[in-house]
Design a protein around this motif. Structure first.
Motif, PDB file in Angstrom:
ATOM      1  N   PHE A 199      -2.589   9.813   1.584  1.00  0.00           N
ATOM      2  CA  PHE A 199      -1.749   9.825   0.448  1.00  0.00           C
ATOM      3  C   PHE A 199      -2.251  11.475  -0.814  1.00  0.00           C
ATOM      4  O   PHE A 199      -2.340  11.355  -1.937  1.00  0.00           O
ATOM      5  N   GLU A 200      -3.209  11.650  -0.395  1.00  0.00           N
ATOM      6  CA  GLU A 200      -4.482  12.603  -1.047  1.00  0.00           C
ATOM      7  C   GLU A 200      -4.075  12.277  -2.550  1.00  0.00           C
ATOM      8  O   GLU A 200      -4.348  12.851  -3.256  1.00  0.00           O
ATOM      9  N   ILE A 201      -5.158  11.270  -1.882  1.00  0.00           N
ATOM     10  CA  ILE A 201      -5.685  10.723  -3.236  1.00  0.00           C
ATOM     11  C   ILE A 201      -6.377  11.349  -4.082  1.00  0.00           C
ATOM     12  O   ILE A 201      -8.470  10.487  -3.745  1.00  0.00           O
ATOM     13  N   GLU A 250       0.564  -1.351   0.270  1.00  0.00           N
ATOM     14  CA  GLU A 250      -0.207   0.237  -0.167  1.00  0.00           C
ATOM     15  C   GLU A 250       0.797   1.387   0.290  1.00  0.00           C
ATOM     16  O   GLU A 250       0.424   2.564  -1.211  1.00  0.00           O
ATOM     17  N   THR A 251       1.956   1.350   0.674  1.00  0.00           N
ATOM     18  CA  THR A 251       2.603   3.179   0.709  1.00  0.00           C
ATOM     19  C   THR A 251       3.182   2.605  -0.246  1.00  0.00           C
ATOM     20  O   THR A 251       3.733   3.925  -0.425  1.00  0.00           O
ATOM     21  N   VAL A 252       4.132   1.370  -0.597  1.00  0.00           N
ATOM     22  CA  VAL A 252       4.192   1.570  -2.030  1.00  0.00           C
ATOM     23  C   VAL A 252       3.818   2.190  -3.087  1.00  0.00           C
ATOM     24  O   VAL A 252       4.340   3.252  -4.323  1.00  0.00           O
ATOM     25  N   MET A 253       2.253   1.784  -3.317  1.00  0.00           N
ATOM     26  CA  MET A 253       1.317   1.952  -4.789  1.00  0.00           C
ATOM     27  C   MET A 253       0.828   3.470  -4.683  1.00  0.00           C
ATOM     28  O   MET A 253       1.000   4.550  -5.282  1.00  0.00           O
ATOM     29  N   TYR A 254       0.709   3.841  -3.525  1.00  0.00           N
ATOM     30  CA  TYR A 254      -0.474   4.649  -3.471  1.00  0.00           C
ATOM     31  C   TYR A 254       0.397   6.406  -4.091  1.00  0.00           C
ATOM     32  O   TYR A 254      -0.647   7.343  -4.088  1.00  0.00           O
ATOM     33  N   PRO A 255       0.836   6.579  -3.058  1.00  0.00           N
ATOM     34  CA  PRO A 255       1.903   8.399  -3.418  1.00  0.00           C
ATOM     35  C   PRO A 255       1.654   8.659  -5.237  1.00  0.00           C
ATOM     36  O   PRO A 255       1.421   9.421  -5.405  1.00  0.00           O
ATOM     37  N   TYR A 256       1.514   7.321  -6.273  1.00  0.00           N
ATOM     38  CA  TYR A 256       1.719   7.394  -7.252  1.00  0.00           C
ATOM     39  C   TYR A 256       0.300   7.157  -8.058  1.00  0.00           C
ATOM     40  O   TYR A 256       0.111   7.995  -8.974  1.00  0.00           O
ATOM     41  N   TYR A 257      -0.780   6.995  -7.127  1.00  0.00           N
ATOM     42  CA  TYR A 257      -2.081   7.005  -7.693  1.00  0.00           C
ATOM     43  C   TYR A 257      -2.565   8.308  -7.623  1.00  0.00           C
ATOM     44  O   TYR A 257      -3.519   8.967  -8.172  1.00  0.00           O
ATOM     45  N   SER A 258      -2.149   9.591  -6.696  1.00  0.00           N
ATOM     46  CA  SER A 258      -2.074  10.303  -6.431  1.00  0.00           C
ATOM     47  C   SER A 258      -1.997  10.937  -7.368  1.00  0.00           C
ATOM     48  O   SER A 258      -2.927  12.575  -7.917  1.00  0.00           O
ATOM     49  N   LYS A 259      -0.828  10.811  -8.081  1.00  0.00           N
ATOM     50  CA  LYS A 259      -0.720  11.116  -9.277  1.00  0.00           C
ATOM     51  C   LYS A 259      -1.068  11.407 -10.826  1.00  0.00           C
ATOM     52  O   LYS A 259      -1.507  12.017 -11.537  1.00  0.00           O
TER      53      LYS A 259
END
Length: 477
Positions: A232-234, A134-143
């Motif tokens: 993660f500000e998604i 989760e913590t690896v993937m979700y920062p990039y979901y927000s992008k």
């Protein structure tokens, strides 16, 4: 070579010694006598794993990887029908990203592995190795997510995660279970105390090992709500032009599923593997006697394998001439091959093979003409029989406990306990505290989706308060 001296000695005495050494293939402990030792032996002797020189790590050997590939191929095809795409994210996580979701990482903090050096130099900032995805993937979901047209985003990654649980690990332990592995499971919802850290709620499938009296979480699905989206500000712009946060879920199963299969089906002779997943469904073994036409027997074995493979079965012949038929029987029984076909002089004469099942050792003579059809029936029956037997054993361990006394007695008997519960976190903590001992504490396993009737006046087994649901309890891996 498997062992012994290289060369072609004609010494009868030397040959006798070699054969005697080779026949020591059995397990040193019985499943019912020392389950932990039995399991460790059977996964190594059955050539599923080899332990590595770092505590807690092990090598997945080809016999294991072939099973995993069958399950992975099935699962991958099913999720692609749902338009889920495969991807891959890096193994490393920065501390800043890892700490953004406090509730989540606190659940794994003691198990996070850190990289602190590069060669001989200390890193300015340590790097974590992902304990979850989760913590690896979700920062990039927000992008990647900007508007509602970017949703739903459905991604899957086949990857390793690392948790520092190396003190006493058990290899492999987390429609695949029942249909492929022939293991009965209970579908249900985890308690607040046992749910995924940072999630809204968790559902799971739970297996039970009668020999050890422990439950095993087979696979999980987590409703994450908007917790990770917030951290993660998604965010996205909905169809009304307003800002909104996504809702998320995640799910997982792993190679530990194979550990459940081994524990449930294995016996004192080794592995017992379901035909749907095993790399080799049928082993053909020549059984020549003195003065027999050995070459004709070997040719028939090879022809039988060709016929079976052409019909879609996974079959091989063991034509090694440095091992006796009895040694080969033990070897392939240890590896759990579902069906053994023996061909000797009498079988050659009668145009038949002798079939021996691994699950119950039943022997049947089968005409070579029409062999494929009969073999299919036998493999299908073995698959179903493994499931039915496992379910009977599991169900025989289920005890309904309505009071603390009944619960404690059943726990002492290593049972899977179904009890009425008030669904309060503090009560579950109290159950853990009251049952803590050398074998570990009891905990809730899941509240089954298929709930038995709960009369209005039913009280919680542990607190005496009004019960809200039925829940499975027990010790677990």
């Amino acid at each position: 070579m498997a062992g012994g001296k290289a060369g072609n000695s004609k010494s009868t005495k030397g040959k006798e010694k070699e054969v005697k050494k080779e026949t020591k293939l059995g397990l040193s402990v019985k499943k019912d006598d020392n389950f932990g030792e039995w399991y460790s032996e059977v996964v190594v002797n059955g050539e599923m794993i080899e332990y590595y020189d770092i505590s807690g790590c092990y090598i997945l050997r080809p016999w294991t990887m072939s099973i995993w590939e069958v399950m992975q191929a099935f699962f991958d095809a099913e999720i692609k029908k749902m338009n889920i795409k495969n991807c891959y994210f890096p193994l490393f996580v920065s501390p800043g990203v890892l700490q953004r979701e406090k509730d989540h990482i606190e659940g794994f903090a003691p198990e996070v592995a850190w990289v602190t050096k590069s060669g001989n130099s200390d890193l300015d900032v340590p790097i974590a190795i992902r304990p979850t995805s989760e913590t690896v993937m979700y920062p990039y979901y927000s992008k990647w997510i900007r508007g509602h047209r970017d949703l739903p985003l459905k991604l899957n990654q086949w990857c390793n995660v690392v948790r520092w649980e190396f003190s006493n690990p058990t290899p492999f332990i987390r429609r695949v279970y029942e249909e492929f592995l022939a293991v009965p499971v209970i579908k249900g919802k985890k308690s607040e105390l046992e749910k995924f850290a940072g999630g809204l709620y968790t559902t799971s499938v739970e297996a039970f090992i009668p020999n050890s009296g422990r439950g095993i979480q087979g696979a999980t699905s987590h409703c994450l709500g908007q917790n990770f989206a917030k951290m993660f500000e998604i965010n996205f712009e909905d169809d009304k032009g307003e800002k909104a946060m996504v809702w998320q879920n995640s799910w997982a199963y792993s190679t530990r599923t194979m550990g459940v299969m081994v524990m449930v089906h294995g016996d004192d002779k080794g592995l017992v593997l379901p035909p749907k997943v095993v790399a080799l469904q049928i082993i053909v073994i020549p059984v020549p006697y003195k003065d027999a036409n050995t070459q004709a027997i070997l040719d028939t074995c090879a022809a039988t394998v060709n016929t079976l493979c052409a019909a879609g079965f996974r079959a091989e012949a063991d034509l090694r001439d440095n091992y006796s038929p009895g040694w080969k029987y033990s070897h392939w029984e240890m590896k759990g091959v579902p069906l053994r076909l023996e061909i000797g002089p009498k079988d050659l004469e009668k145009k038949q093979v002798r079939a021996v099942r691994r699950d119950n050792f039943a022997k049947t003579d089968i005409a070579i003409d029409g062999l494929g059809e009969k073999v299919k029936e036998m493999l299908d029956d073995i698959q179903q029989s493994l499931f039915d037997t496992a379910k009977l054993k599991r169900d025989a361990c289920v005890v309904v406990a309505k009071t603390w006394g009944e619960f404690a007695e059943a726990l002492g008997q290593k049972k899977l306990i179904l009890a009425p519960w008030c669904d309060e976190e503090e009560v579950e903590k109290d159950v853990k505290a009251r049952t803590k001992g050398d074998m570990g504490a009891a905990k809730s396993l899941c509240s089954p989706f298929d709930q038995p009737e709960l009369p209005e006046d039913t009280l919680c087994f542990a607190s005496g308060k009004p019960a809200k649901k039925w829940t499975y309890w027990g010790r677990s891996y």
